[in-house]
Design a protein around this motif. Structure first.
Motif, PDB file in Angstrom:
ATOM      1  N   GLY A 199       0.809  -1.219   0.000  1.00  0.00           N
ATOM      2  CA  GLY A 199       0.000   0.000   0.000  1.00  0.00           C
ATOM      3  C   GLY A 199       0.836   1.260   0.000  1.00  0.00           C
ATOM      4  O   GLY A 199       0.514   2.229   0.666  1.00  0.00           O
ATOM      5  N   ALA A 200       1.948   1.268  -0.770  1.00  0.00           N
ATOM      6  CA  ALA A 200       2.753   2.486  -0.868  1.00  0.00           C
ATOM      7  C   ALA A 200       2.058   3.492  -1.791  1.00  0.00           C
ATOM      8  O   ALA A 200       1.159   3.125  -2.538  1.00  0.00           O
ATOM      9  N   ALA A 201       2.530   4.753  -1.753  1.00  0.00           N
ATOM     10  CA  ALA A 201       1.658   5.863  -2.144  1.00  0.00           C
ATOM     11  C   ALA A 201       0.968   5.866  -3.489  1.00  0.00           C
ATOM     12  O   ALA A 201      -0.229   6.017  -3.478  1.00  0.00           O
ATOM     13  N   GLN A 207      -2.019   3.235  -3.117  1.00  0.00           N
ATOM     14  CA  GLN A 207      -2.625   3.038  -1.797  1.00  0.00           C
ATOM     15  C   GLN A 207      -4.142   3.071  -1.851  1.00  0.00           C
ATOM     16  O   GLN A 207      -4.792   2.803  -0.853  1.00  0.00           O
ATOM     17  N   LYS A 233      -6.535   0.536  -0.079  1.00  0.00           N
ATOM     18  CA  LYS A 233      -6.410   0.211   1.343  1.00  0.00           C
ATOM     19  C   LYS A 233      -7.592   0.711   2.182  1.00  0.00           C
ATOM     20  O   LYS A 233      -8.214  -0.088   2.887  1.00  0.00           O
ATOM     21  N   LEU A 259       1.152  -6.921   5.609  1.00  0.00           N
ATOM     22  CA  LEU A 259       2.242  -5.949   5.577  1.00  0.00           C
ATOM     23  C   LEU A 259       3.570  -6.636   5.918  1.00  0.00           C
ATOM     24  O   LEU A 259       4.592  -6.403   5.273  1.00  0.00           O
ATOM     25  N   THR A 276       4.539   8.299   0.223  1.00  0.00           N
ATOM     26  CA  THR A 276       3.728   7.424   1.059  1.00  0.00           C
ATOM     27  C   THR A 276       3.532   8.008   2.450  1.00  0.00           C
ATOM     28  O   THR A 276       2.411   8.036   2.973  1.00  0.00           O
ATOM     29  N   GLY A 330      -0.140   9.365   3.409  1.00  0.00           N
ATOM     30  CA  GLY A 330      -0.777   8.631   4.500  1.00  0.00           C
ATOM     31  C   GLY A 330      -1.152   9.558   5.643  1.00  0.00           C
ATOM     32  O   GLY A 330      -2.276   9.536   6.138  1.00  0.00           O
ATOM     33  N   TYR A 339      -5.290   4.678   6.522  1.00  0.00           N
ATOM     34  CA  TYR A 339      -4.307   5.666   6.078  1.00  0.00           C
ATOM     35  C   TYR A 339      -3.121   5.697   7.015  1.00  0.00           C
ATOM     36  O   TYR A 339      -1.980   5.950   6.587  1.00  0.00           O
ATOM     37  N   SER A 370      -1.938   3.111   8.354  1.00  0.00           N
ATOM     38  CA  SER A 370      -1.122   1.980   7.916  1.00  0.00           C
ATOM     39  C   SER A 370      -0.321   2.342   6.670  1.00  0.00           C
ATOM     40  O   SER A 370       0.822   1.894   6.495  1.00  0.00           O
ATOM     41  N   VAL A 371      -0.903   3.192   5.785  1.00  0.00           N
ATOM     42  CA  VAL A 371      -0.139   3.680   4.623  1.00  0.00           C
ATOM     43  C   VAL A 371       1.089   4.452   5.097  1.00  0.00           C
ATOM     44  O   VAL A 371       2.211   4.236   4.619  1.00  0.00           O
ATOM     45  N   ALA A 379       3.718   2.181   6.335  1.00  0.00           N
ATOM     46  CA  ALA A 379       4.441   1.534   5.235  1.00  0.00           C
ATOM     47  C   ALA A 379       5.540   2.458   4.736  1.00  0.00           C
ATOM     48  O   ALA A 379       6.639   2.008   4.396  1.00  0.00           O
TER      49      ALA A 379
END
Lengths: 98, 516
Positions: free
Chosen positions: B248-250, B253, B256, B276, B309, B313, B329, B331-332, B335
């Motif tokens: 879930g990188a930017a 994402q 997510k 993850l 990211t 996030g 978010y 969690s983003v 990451a």
């Protein structure tokens, strides 16, 4: 003379990717994803021929099995949402947003 | 052509955690086929828990017997220090999530019944339960174990799919708000399949350049350095797209928040923590072992992705009004913090430091996440869980203990000292600084500060606002749910106050780096 096959595989992949982005029916979107996977298979088999080893052909079999499993899961999900909404359009599924 | 066929050697003992989980999953499918409906759940529960415990025990045994020096199963799977540590985390978190999943209120009575139809009423009245959840979960966990320890791209792709396919289904099985749940399932499925097609084409191009898909072979071929560079670079980018989607990188994402919100919260807890962990195991393997020689090419891009990211996030989390979307978010953003560790490469000692930091961060973050989502399952109103943030106002006055625990988890996400999040962040940022990524750390600290704002906002909302008259009630937790909250809170405290044993363990696991 493997270049032609690689060009074809790149074309198929691009057609699939564009299809995923512009088509609205979930089934068609999913078929486009399958087209992308088949483009990958063509590339694998071509490269296997070029390198003279069997890895690529072997991978193509694995990809086919994975794609079959993906169809099972994917159609189940799409049928589920179609029965609920009477529509398989990805535009209609728009409840989840902030 | 009378050559004999050599049988492959397979190290069953080393691979036993994976074999146990997959074996139990298959037995679970047989139970679905043969056991009578009223018995299924009481067979599935102990089987699933025992399988996860057994797999964990064999993981420990594997670590105690000393690490192998070469890859197992003819080079397909690398059971090295990092792999064993990641397996351990995944199995514990899955075990904890199963306790949470063991709650009939979470899952639909019959997934095939159309929401609101007479079929559905009938299924609910008959007390049906979709017990396929347990084998699906075991397959997903087995896939995670393979995904995080695969030593060639083919095994990694198979692991990726075995992990993802059951999760797509699990997302669609929520008991309440079924339209949201089904929508989450469709979105996750279509985007996930799209991203794995990218992974696969990237794999094909890298195979085209190197003539092999084993990570070691790719690394060696890069060293030899001949052929079409373009092929390799495009392939690397596409592999990256597939992997970064999973963490879930930017730019990738978008799925997510939708999936985390729509999925049954117990499944969200499982996904948010274990996927993850597994995906970072795979990212590290691909970018360090296979593409380590290409550092100069992928690092600048990864810098951009990490910065984007973290910022995306943290900023988008502020605008959310749903508690699960906010956690998604967050969690983003986490990451992104972890990606700063992936970038911090250098000499062997520096790599070991960054790797150990990432491993510790994953353990700390996983526990806190499961705990936070477990609390979310307990705050309910008439329509199921009360997701909207305004419904959480004044929770601290109604249920000070629960709100206190949740506030503690939020502080751990924010990285306040004396919580596990602090040491995780400190370790990763310290590794990034010594790896020369100081600007990244500055961005990281700034976005941590932005993130702290919305965590504290929720705490203020819970403790300093008046509760609404028709506010949500706190469900009396089942034994499983309270055990999950207690375990997660204990882990967050222990890793925050006394982190040394786990830090040492992570150091030990990371010291030999990945075997090739």
């Amino acid at each position: 003379m493997t270049t032609h096959y690689l060009v074809l595989s790149a074309l198929l992949f691009a057609i699939g990717a564009v299809g995923v982005l512009i088509r609205r029916n979930a089934i068609v979107v999913f078929m486009c994803v399958e087209l992308m996977l088949n483009a990958c298979n063509l590339a694998f088999v071509t490269f296997a021929r070029q390198h003279g080893n069997l890895d690529g052909q072997l991978i193509a079999f694995f990809v086919m099995v994975v794609a079959a499993a993906e169809v099972v899961v994917g159609l189940a999900i799409i049928v589920m949402i179609f029965r609920t909404r009477r529509s398989a359009s990805v535009d209609d599924a728009n409840l989840l947003k902030y | 052509m009378n050559g004999t066929i050599q049988a492959p050697t397979i190290e069953y003992a080393l691979l036993s955690p994976m074999l146990i989980v997959f074996g139990a999953a298959i037995i679970g499918v047989l139970i679905e086929a043969f056991a009578p409906r009223y018995l299924r759940k009481s067979i599935h529960m102990p089987l699933t828990l025992l399988a996860l415990l057994g797999a964990f025990a064999t993981t420990i045994l594997g670590a105690a017997n000393g690490l192998p020096t070469s890859a197992s199963a003819m080079g397909a799977v690398a059971v090295d220090g990092p792999a064993l540590f990641v397996w351990g985390i995944i199995l514990i978190l899955a075990f904890v999530s199963v306790l949470l999943i063991n709650d009939d209120e979470q899952f639909v009575a019959q997934a095939a019944a159309v929401p609101g139809s007479s079929d559905e009423e009938e299924a609910v009245r008959s007390g049906y339960a979709q017990t396929e959840v347990y084998p699906l979960l075991l397959f997903a966990v087995g896939g995670m174990l393979l995904f995080s320890s695969a030593n060639d791209l083919l095994a990694m792709f198979v692991g990726l799919e075995v992990m993802s396919l059951p999760l797509y289904l699990l997302c669609g099985l929520a008991r309440r708000r079924r339209l949201l749940s089904q929508e989450a399932s469709v979105k996750y499925f279509l985007l996930g399949a799209f991203s794995s097609a990218f992974f696969l084409y990237g794999m094909a191009l890298v195979y085209g350049y190197t003539g092999t898909v084993s990570l070691r072979g790719i690394g060696d071929a890069l060293g030899a350095g001949s052929g079409q560079e373009t092929l390799l670079l495009i392939g690397t980018a596409m592999l990256g797209v597939g992997l970064l989607f999973k963490i879930g990188a930017a730019p990738f994402q978008a799925w997510k928040p939708d999936v985390y919100q729509g999925a049954p919260t117990a499944v969200t807890a499982l996904m948010a923590s274990t996927v993850l962990v597994a995906a970072f195991g795979a990212v590290l393997r691909v970018f360090w072992v296979a593409l380590g020689g290409l550092e100069w090419n992928w690092q600048p891009v990864m810098w951009g992705i990490a910065i984007l990211t973290m910022v995306v996030g943290a900023i988008l989390a502020i605008t959310q009004t749903d508690i699960k979307r906010m956690l998604a978010y967050s969690s983003v953003a986490h990451a992104g913090f972890l990606l700063t560790g992936v970038i911090a490469t250098g000499a062997a000692a520096q790599n070991a430091k960054a790797l150990s930091a990432i491993l510790f961060y994953l353990a700390a973050y996983g526990f806190t996440t499961v705990g936070a989502f477990a609390v979310v399952t307990m705050v309910r109103d008439a329509g199921g869980e009360a997701g909207h943030l305004s419904r959480w106002a004044g929770l601290g006055k109604r249920s000070p203990f629960l709100a206190g625990v949740f506030a503690f988890f939020l502080l751990a996400f924010a990285g306040i000292p004396l919580t596990s999040g602090f040491f995780g962040k400190y370790a990763v940022f310290a590794a990034a600084v010594s790896g020369g990524a100081v600007p990244l750390v500055v961005v990281g600290v700034v976005s941590s500060a932005i993130a702290a704002f919305f965590y504290v906002r929720v705490i203020v909302l819970m403790f300093f606002n008046d509760p609404a008259a028709d506010g949500p009630s706190i469900a009396v937790p089942t034994v499983g749910t309270s055990a999950v909250v207690a375990l997660a809170a204990a882990a967050t405290v222990v890793l925050g106050v006394f982190p040394q044993p786990v830090l040492d363990l992570a150091d030990q696991a990371a010291s030999a780096l990945f075997i090739r």
